[in-house]
Design an enzyme around this catalytic site. Structure first.
Site, PDB file in Angstrom:
ATOM      1  N   SER A 220       0.833  -1.209   0.000  1.00 15.44           N
ATOM      2  CA  SER A 220       0.000   0.000   0.000  1.00 15.44           C
ATOM      3  C   SER A 220       0.858   1.246   0.000  1.00 15.44           C
ATOM      4  O   SER A 220       0.438   2.292  -0.449  1.00 15.44           O
ATOM      5  CB  SER A 220      -0.846   0.090   1.270  1.00 15.44           C
ATOM      6  OG  SER A 220      -1.595  -1.033   1.447  1.00 15.44           O
TER       7      SER A 220
ATOM      8  N   HIS B  61      -2.086  -3.318  -6.747  1.00 12.89           N
ATOM      9  CA  HIS B  61      -2.631  -2.900  -5.454  1.00 12.89           C
ATOM     10  C   HIS B  61      -4.130  -3.171  -5.396  1.00 12.89           C
ATOM     11  O   HIS B  61      -4.924  -2.447  -5.989  1.00 12.89           O
ATOM     12  CB  HIS B  61      -2.312  -1.416  -5.221  1.00 12.89           C
ATOM     13  CG  HIS B  61      -2.719  -0.932  -3.870  1.00 12.89           C
ATOM     14  ND1 HIS B  61      -3.346   0.272  -3.665  1.00 12.89           N
ATOM     15  CD2 HIS B  61      -2.618  -1.516  -2.646  1.00 12.89           C
ATOM     16  CE1 HIS B  61      -3.597   0.407  -2.372  1.00 12.89           C
ATOM     17  NE2 HIS B  61      -3.159  -0.662  -1.743  1.00 12.89           N
TER      18      HIS B  61
ATOM     19  N   GLU C 179      -5.001  -1.067  -8.622  1.00  6.19           N
ATOM     20  CA  GLU C 179      -4.052  -0.090  -9.172  1.00  6.19           C
ATOM     21  C   GLU C 179      -2.845  -0.867  -9.694  1.00  6.19           C
ATOM     22  O   GLU C 179      -2.203  -1.592  -8.925  1.00  6.19           O
ATOM     23  CB  GLU C 179      -3.617   0.898  -8.089  1.00  6.19           C
ATOM     24  CG  GLU C 179      -4.746   1.826  -7.643  1.00  6.19           C
ATOM     25  CD  GLU C 179      -4.339   2.793  -6.535  1.00  6.19           C
ATOM     26  OE1 GLU C 179      -4.706   3.970  -6.614  1.00  6.19           O
ATOM     27  OE2 GLU C 179      -3.635   2.374  -5.588  1.00  6.19           O
TER      28      GLU C 179
ATOM     29  N   ASN D 289      -4.810   6.186  -2.179  1.00  6.03           N
ATOM     30  CA  ASN D 289      -4.383   6.547  -0.822  1.00  6.03           C
ATOM     31  C   ASN D 289      -3.768   7.933  -0.761  1.00  6.03           C
ATOM     32  O   ASN D 289      -3.854   8.621   0.248  1.00  6.03           O
ATOM     33  CB  ASN D 289      -3.415   5.507  -0.257  1.00  6.03           C
ATOM     34  CG  ASN D 289      -4.161   4.312   0.314  1.00  6.03           C
ATOM     35  OD1 ASN D 289      -5.292   4.458   0.782  1.00  6.03           O
ATOM     36  ND2 ASN D 289      -3.557   3.146   0.258  1.00  6.03           N
TER      37      ASN D 289
HETATM   38  P1  NAD Z   1      -1.578  -9.597   7.081  1.00  2.00           P
HETATM   39  O1  NAD Z   1      -0.781  -9.296   8.291  1.00  2.00           O
HETATM   40  O2  NAD Z   1      -3.003  -9.964   7.222  1.00  2.00           O
HETATM   41  O3  NAD Z   1      -0.858 -10.780   6.259  1.00  2.00           O
HETATM   42  C1  NAD Z   1       0.513 -10.778   5.980  1.00  2.00           C
HETATM   43  C2  NAD Z   1       0.974 -12.220   5.816  1.00  2.00           C
HETATM   44  O4  NAD Z   1       2.318 -12.221   5.364  1.00  2.00           O
HETATM   45  C3  NAD Z   1       0.956 -13.024   7.134  1.00  2.00           C
HETATM   46  O5  NAD Z   1       0.192 -14.202   6.964  1.00  2.00           O
HETATM   47  C4  NAD Z   1       2.429 -13.315   7.394  1.00  2.00           C
HETATM   48  O6  NAD Z   1       2.655 -14.581   8.017  1.00  2.00           O
HETATM   49  C5  NAD Z   1       2.983 -13.324   5.953  1.00  2.00           C
HETATM   50  N1  NAD Z   1       4.423 -13.158   5.881  1.00  2.00           N
HETATM   51  C6  NAD Z   1       5.227 -12.318   6.589  1.00  2.00           C
HETATM   52  N2  NAD Z   1       6.515 -12.504   6.202  1.00  2.00           N
HETATM   53  C7  NAD Z   1       6.514 -13.455   5.234  1.00  2.00           C
HETATM   54  C8  NAD Z   1       7.524 -14.086   4.441  1.00  2.00           C
HETATM   55  N3  NAD Z   1       8.811 -13.750   4.590  1.00  2.00           N
HETATM   56  N4  NAD Z   1       7.147 -15.017   3.554  1.00  2.00           N
HETATM   57  C9  NAD Z   1       5.861 -15.375   3.398  1.00  2.00           C
HETATM   58  N5  NAD Z   1       4.847 -14.817   4.118  1.00  2.00           N
HETATM   59  C10 NAD Z   1       5.175 -13.872   5.019  1.00  2.00           C
HETATM   60  O7  NAD Z   1      -1.390  -8.329   6.131  1.00  2.00           O
HETATM   61  P2  NAD Z   1      -2.387  -7.788   4.991  1.00  2.00           P
HETATM   62  O8  NAD Z   1      -3.309  -6.817   5.594  1.00  2.00           O
HETATM   63  O9  NAD Z   1      -2.914  -8.939   4.215  1.00  2.00           O
HETATM   64  O10 NAD Z   1      -1.361  -6.935   4.107  1.00  2.00           O
HETATM   65  C11 NAD Z   1      -0.488  -7.553   3.195  1.00  2.00           C
HETATM   66  C12 NAD Z   1       0.010  -6.518   2.196  1.00  2.00           C
HETATM   67  O11 NAD Z   1      -1.101  -5.930   1.524  1.00  2.00           O
HETATM   68  C13 NAD Z   1       0.778  -5.353   2.821  1.00  2.00           C
HETATM   69  O12 NAD Z   1       1.810  -4.973   1.954  1.00  2.00           O
HETATM   70  C14 NAD Z   1      -0.275  -4.246   2.916  1.00  2.00           C
HETATM   71  O13 NAD Z   1       0.294  -2.965   2.868  1.00  2.00           O
HETATM   72  C15 NAD Z   1      -1.076  -4.512   1.663  1.00  2.00           C
HETATM   73  N6  NAD Z   1      -2.465  -4.029   1.685  1.00  2.00           N
HETATM   74  C16 NAD Z   1      -3.242  -4.176   2.791  1.00  2.00           C
HETATM   75  C17 NAD Z   1      -4.569  -3.739   2.770  1.00  2.00           C
HETATM   76  C18 NAD Z   1      -5.462  -3.911   3.971  1.00  2.00           C
HETATM   77  O14 NAD Z   1      -6.494  -3.208   4.064  1.00  2.00           O
HETATM   78  N7  NAD Z   1      -5.164  -4.830   4.882  1.00  2.00           N
HETATM   79  C19 NAD Z   1      -5.092  -3.139   1.614  1.00  2.00           C
HETATM   80  C20 NAD Z   1      -4.275  -3.034   0.477  1.00  2.00           C
HETATM   81  C21 NAD Z   1      -2.961  -3.487   0.527  1.00  2.00           C
END
Ligand code: NAD
Length: 401
Positions: A117, A138, A150, A188
């Site tokens: 993000s 994204h 995106e 964002n």
């Molecule tokens: P989350 O914490 O729910 O999930 C992240 C996952 O990544 C976890 O299951 C963790 O175990 C895993 N992980 C961490 N290190 C790892 C590695 N080395 N290898 C494999 N897996 C690994 O997070 P999320 O909310 O799903 O966010 C994930 C990405 O998406 C981030 O970059 C975030 O910025 C982006 N994002 C989030 C949202 C939101 O609203 N949550 C929206 C758009 C984008």
């Protein structure tokens, strides 16, 4: 059958997996442990059942989609994937390591994408040999429901990969919007002002929480900024604001608001904590912070201009002066950011509007607002704001010229 590799199976990874699986793709799921992947698969199966119960997918299609999802225990299995989407924790060094491995594991023509993000795609890709196939994809939360993706382009990305990514996004039933690699990308970055202006207004004691939310809801926004902040999480939103502010080298228009920091630090996080800008212990949420309003602080000339701007909006309720001023301030800043992004070549005019409508459910895109209010009026209002409050309100050249 084409296969997508998903690294990181948390909130976003699971939603992305559902989107691909129900569009006929094989899905390879990988996370740091077998248990996390197994848990994610349970979440995915539950979501498919919920969708079946609601009649949004036929039971046999849901079963077939679930059967296409395959847990994997090593990234090396991703050599079979036709595209990879990385959705791990928002941490640059972790993401860089993953891309460095994928760059070696996956054949050279395979697109490697990140769902980050707030991190720069250029910095994630830096160090990889195949920077021409690394891009941002994204998705928005919940990823299996939100239509917008995106597609983020660096200067190195090849035209072929870019075209392929747009096609894939369409094929999974979503709308791709092309954006350059800028802090917060289109949604964002632009939407910051929807939170920051009302937060400043509240801090300046120019309006109350319910009063401000009512103004936005009367102008067709599905939720006022404080209700939305409580829903998203006061802390989560604060971190995004902070990250964008840092990445813009402390540009005044992105300066976060101390009130929000105080709330995040003291656990007033919104709905998930039972209390944020509103209290959620009663039947109807009531504003949790009472402020003594200082209406007299709004100058007559600003009030008059704000009145003219709000007269151009389709407003359903009766609005007082502070309500007209906060609407004018926020919408002007959204319009200004859209013009700044056009000026910088971040995204095309129509893409900005479409992204803002799909990504935030705003009733109009910022450039549509600009057309209905008039650029001259917005530039004049921003100049008056700049004289009173400083450079945060400097209008873009596209607006002021
Ligand atoms: P989350 O914490 O729910 O999930 C992240 C996952 O990544 C976890 O299951 C963790 O175990 C895993 N992980 C961490 N290190 C790892 C590695 N080395 N290898 C494999 N897996 C690994 O997070 P999320 O909310 O799903 O966010 C994930 C990405 O998406 C981030 O970059 C975030 O910025 C982006 N994002 C989030 C949202 C939101 O609203 N949550 C929206 C758009 C984008």
């Amino acid at each position: 059958m084409r296969a997508v590799g998903i690294v990181g199976t948390g909130t976003m990874g699971a939603g992305i997996a559902i989107s691909f699986a129900r569009s006929g793709w094989d899905v390879l799921l990988y996370d740091i442990s077998k248990e996390i992947v197994a848990h994610s698969l349970e979440v995915i199966v539950k979501e498919f059942h919920r969708e079946t119960e609601k009649g949004r997918i036929k039971p046999e299609d849901a079963q077939a989609a679930i059967a296409r999802i395959h847990p994997r225990t090593g990234l090396s299995d991703f050599s079979e994937a036709h595209i990879v989407v990385e959705a791990v924790t928002e941490n640059l060094s972790v993401k860089k390591q993953i891309f460095a491995s994928l760059d070696v594991i996956c054949p050279p023509q395979i697109p490697l994408t990140s769902n980050t993000s707030s991190l720069s795609i250029g910095s994630i890709a830096n160090g990889c040999a195949g920077r021409d196939r690394i891009a941002g994809m994204h998705f928005f939360n919940p990823a299996h429901k939100m239509k917008l993706v995106e597609v983020v382009k660096t200067d190195f990305l090849s035209e072929d990969v870019l075209q392929e990514l747009s096609q894939i996004v369409r094929q999974i039933g979503k709308t791709p919007i092309l954006t350059r690699d800028t802090p917060g990308f289109v949604v964002n970055r632009c939407a910051r002002h929807f939170y920051l202006e009302p937060l400043r207004f509240l801090s300046e004691r120019l309006g109350g929480i319910e009063e401000i939310d009512f103004a936005f809801e009367s102008a067709g926004f599905p939720m006022g900024p404080f209700r939305l902040l409580d829903l998203v999480g006061v802390d989560v939103n604060f971190l995004v604001s902070k990250s964008i502010y840092e990445q813009f080298f402390h540009e005044p228009r992105f300066r976060p608001v101390i009130l929000q920091q105080k709330m995040a630090e003291s656990g007033l996080l919104g709905r998930k904590a039972g209390k944020g800008f509103y209290n959620y212990d009663g039947k109807t949420p009531k504003a949790a912070l009472k402020i003594e309003r200082r209406e007299a602080m709004i100058s007559e000339s600003l009030s008059e201009m704000a009145h003219k701007i709000s007269a151009k909006l389709e407003i359903t309720g009766q609005l007082n002066v502070p309500q007209q001023v906060i609407l004018a301030r926020t919408i002007s800043m959204l319009i200004n950011e859209a013009h700044l992004m056009m000026e910088e070549g971040i995204a095309a005019r129509d893409s900005i509007d479409l992204a803002m409508k799909l990504g935030t459910n705003f009733p109009k895109g910022p450039l549509e607002f600009s057309d209905s209010i008039g650029k001259y009026m917005i530039a004049e209002f921003l100049q008056a704001m700049r004289r009173t409050y400083g450079d945060a309100y400097r209008p873009s050249l596209l607006l002021s010229q």
